[in-house]
Design a protein around this motif. Structure first.
Motif, PDB file in Angstrom:
ATOM      1  N   ARG A 102       0.846  -1.185   0.000  1.00  0.00           N
ATOM      2  CA  ARG A 102       0.000   0.000   0.000  1.00  0.00           C
ATOM      3  C   ARG A 102       0.884   1.238   0.000  1.00  0.00           C
ATOM      4  NH1 ARG A 102      -4.944  -1.209  -1.260  1.00  0.00           N
ATOM      5  NH2 ARG A 102      -5.509   0.774  -0.360  1.00  0.00           N
ATOM      6  N   GLY A 103       0.301   2.392   0.197  1.00  0.00           N
ATOM      7  CA  GLY A 103       1.087   3.616   0.257  1.00  0.00           C
ATOM      8  C   GLY A 103       1.462   4.011   1.675  1.00  0.00           C
ATOM      9  N   ILE A 104       0.754   3.455   2.649  1.00  0.00           N
ATOM     10  CA  ILE A 104       0.972   3.793   4.057  1.00  0.00           C
ATOM     11  C   ILE A 104       1.329   2.503   4.805  1.00  0.00           C
ATOM     12  CG2 ILE A 104      -0.106   4.685   6.166  1.00  0.00           C
ATOM     13  CD1 ILE A 104      -1.973   6.331   4.388  1.00  0.00           C
ATOM     14  N   LYS A 105       2.429   2.532   5.531  1.00  0.00           N
ATOM     15  CA  LYS A 105       2.911   1.331   6.227  1.00  0.00           C
ATOM     16  C   LYS A 105       1.869   0.750   7.180  1.00  0.00           C
ATOM     17  CE  LYS A 105       6.033  -1.703   7.086  1.00  0.00           C
ATOM     18  NZ  LYS A 105       6.308  -2.715   6.076  1.00  0.00           N
ATOM     19  N   GLU A 106       1.117   1.625   7.871  1.00  0.00           N
ATOM     20  CA  GLU A 106       0.083   1.132   8.784  1.00  0.00           C
ATOM     21  C   GLU A 106      -0.941   0.278   8.038  1.00  0.00           C
ATOM     22  OE1 GLU A 106       1.785   4.811  10.611  1.00  0.00           O
ATOM     23  OE2 GLU A 106       1.130   4.250   8.600  1.00  0.00           O
TER      24      GLU A 106
END
Length: 91
Positions: free
Chosen positions: A19-23
């Motif tokens: 994804r674009g966000i690690k979370e």
């Protein structure tokens, strides 16, 4: 040629972990690893619909900071239920 179930699960798992966000990688990828192999076609469809959404919106919905769209709520509730301990630890 139609996509096999095995290929579909691998594709969804890859999309969940990249994804674009690690979370969101951790939340969606972790859920995918734990549940996609046993998911029925309806659950795969619902998860794929979730993956089509923007990471910022998904994080807001999964973390309970905003209400999710009705069509995505059942799958997001499943994901959030699995990830609540992780979110609570500040992951």
């Amino acid at each position: 040629m139609a996509e096999t179930r095995e290929i579909r699960v691998k594709r969804l798992r890859m999309r969940a972990w990249h994804r674009g966000i690690k979370e969101m990688d951790l939340i969606l990828g972790g859920w995918a690893d734990a549940h996609l192999n046993d998911a029925d076609d309806q659950a795969l469809d619902a998860f794929e619909a979730v993956l089509a959404e923007a990471d910022h919106d998904l994080y807001q919905w999964v973390s309970g900071q905003a209400d999710a769209p009705a069509g995505l709520s059942p799958m997001l509730d499943r994901i959030a239920a699995d990830m609540t301990p992780t979110l609570g630890r500040g992951a």
